[in-house]
Design an enzyme around this catalytic site. Structure first.
Site, mmCIF file in Angstrom:
data_model
loop_
_atom_site.group_PDB
_atom_site.id
_atom_site.type_symbol
_atom_site.label_atom_id
_atom_site.label_comp_id
_atom_site.label_asym_id
_atom_site.label_seq_id
_atom_site.Cartn_x
_atom_site.Cartn_y
_atom_site.Cartn_z
ATOM 1 N N GLY A 12 0.792 -1.232 0.000
ATOM 2 C CA GLY A 12 0.000 0.000 0.000
ATOM 3 C C GLY A 12 0.817 1.272 0.000
ATOM 4 O O GLY A 12 0.339 2.309 0.481
ATOM 5 N N ASN A 107 -5.587 2.001 -13.002
ATOM 6 C CA ASN A 107 -4.553 1.159 -12.382
ATOM 7 C C ASN A 107 -3.187 1.777 -12.646
ATOM 8 O O ASN A 107 -3.010 2.534 -13.600
ATOM 9 C CB ASN A 107 -4.609 -0.250 -12.995
ATOM 10 C CG ASN A 107 -3.588 -1.189 -12.377
ATOM 11 O OD1 ASN A 107 -3.411 -1.219 -11.155
ATOM 12 N ND2 ASN A 107 -2.882 -1.948 -13.202
ATOM 13 N N HIS A 109 0.841 0.643 -13.278
ATOM 14 C CA HIS A 109 1.675 -0.512 -13.631
ATOM 15 C C HIS A 109 3.144 -0.071 -13.646
ATOM 16 O O HIS A 109 3.463 0.978 -14.204
ATOM 17 C CB HIS A 109 1.265 -1.037 -15.016
ATOM 18 C CG HIS A 109 2.042 -2.246 -15.427
ATOM 19 N ND1 HIS A 109 1.802 -3.491 -14.890
ATOM 20 C CD2 HIS A 109 3.095 -2.389 -16.279
ATOM 21 C CE1 HIS A 109 2.664 -4.356 -15.407
ATOM 22 N NE2 HIS A 109 3.450 -3.713 -16.249
HETATM 23 C C1 GRF Z 1 3.177 -1.110 -7.578
HETATM 24 O O1 GRF Z 1 4.465 -1.279 -8.104
HETATM 25 C C2 GRF Z 1 2.163 -1.014 -8.688
HETATM 26 O O2 GRF Z 1 2.676 -0.467 -9.859
HETATM 27 C C3 GRF Z 1 1.796 -2.450 -8.929
HETATM 28 O O3 GRF Z 1 1.814 -3.033 -7.651
HETATM 29 C C4 GRF Z 1 2.712 -2.334 -6.807
HETATM 30 C C5 GRF Z 1 1.961 -1.976 -5.558
HETATM 31 O O4 GRF Z 1 2.810 -1.439 -4.570
HETATM 32 N N1 GRF Z 1 0.528 -2.538 -9.617
HETATM 33 P P1 GRF Z 1 2.171 -0.789 -3.264
HETATM 34 O O5 GRF Z 1 1.267 -1.837 -2.628
HETATM 35 O O6 GRF Z 1 1.413 0.431 -3.662
HETATM 36 O O7 GRF Z 1 3.334 -0.471 -2.377
#
Ligand code: GRF
Length: 200
Positions: A12, A107, A109
């Site tokens: 998160g 989203n 990525h």
């Molecule tokens: C991030 O790198 C995002 O791009 C991918 O999952 C990861 C989540 O990280 N979809 P976090 O839980 O926000 O630290």
């Protein structure tokens, strides 16, 4: 002001960046709910600490993806959620869910789409030896990591980088980019026309 939910399955850190940005009044929408498919997700701890409502449903309690997602929709309706921000939500959304929130889900990525789709975008780019990778914010459609691109930020791969050092800079770029895009999104400023996004 519109309500939005963040969906997260893990750490998160992007959720945290959104919470912090919201506290600085840089997001013109209300983070009304953090939803997770994992009761142990640290994202839920972050949300609770910030006084944000949380909800969790466990996929193993449901017979199918569609039935699970219909239960998620019920939760979202109870919180009057207008927009959904995925931030490390490690579950594919069903066709029914995407239809119910058409063009209302984004989203982030950790690669420059359409390259390096999937769950290991950072490592896959590193292993491919690219000199530039980055982050992408995109609309969510049924096919994974395939929706219209809203914003991208490039991150250079340095000669001495390891996957870990690269990942650190990718996450930094995410935390800089995502809150500002979330603001545009929940302010209704992102318009989609097939594969093209315009900011109005
Ligand atoms: C991030 O790198 C995002 O791009 C991918 O999952 C990861 C989540 O990280 N979809 P976090 O839980 O926000 O630290």
């Amino acid at each position: 002001m519109k309500n939005f939910a963040v969906f997260a399955s893990g750490n998160g850190s992007n959720l945290q960046a959104i919470i912090d940005s919201g506290k600085e009044r840089k997001i013109k929408g209300k983070l009304a709910l953090v939803f997770s498919d994992k009761a142990e997700a640290f994202a839920l701890t972050r949300a609770k600490k910030a006084g944000i409502h949380t909800a969790t449903l466990s996929p193993k309690d449901f017979p199918s993806r569609e039935v699970f997602d219909q239960a998620v929709i019920k939760v979202l309706r109870a919180y009057k959620i207008d927009y959904i921000v995925l931030a490390g939500y490690m579950r594919l959304l069903s066709a029914g869910f995407i239809k119910a929130y058409k063009n209302k889900i984004i989203n982030i990525h950790p690669a420059l789409l359409p390259s390096f789709k999937g769950a290991h975008g950072i490592k896959d780019a590193f292993d491919a030896g690219v000199k530039v990778t980055g982050v992408t914010v995109h609309m969510v459609v049924e096919e994974m990591d395939a929706g219209a691109i809203i914003a991208q930020r490039a991150v250079e791969v340095k000669p001495k980088d390891t996957v870990e050092t690269l990942a650190k800079r990718i996450h930094q770029a995410e935390h800089e980019l995502y809150p500002s895009v979330v603001n545009l999104f929940v302010s209704g400023k992102i318009k989609v026309n097939k594969s093209r996004v315009t900011i109005v």
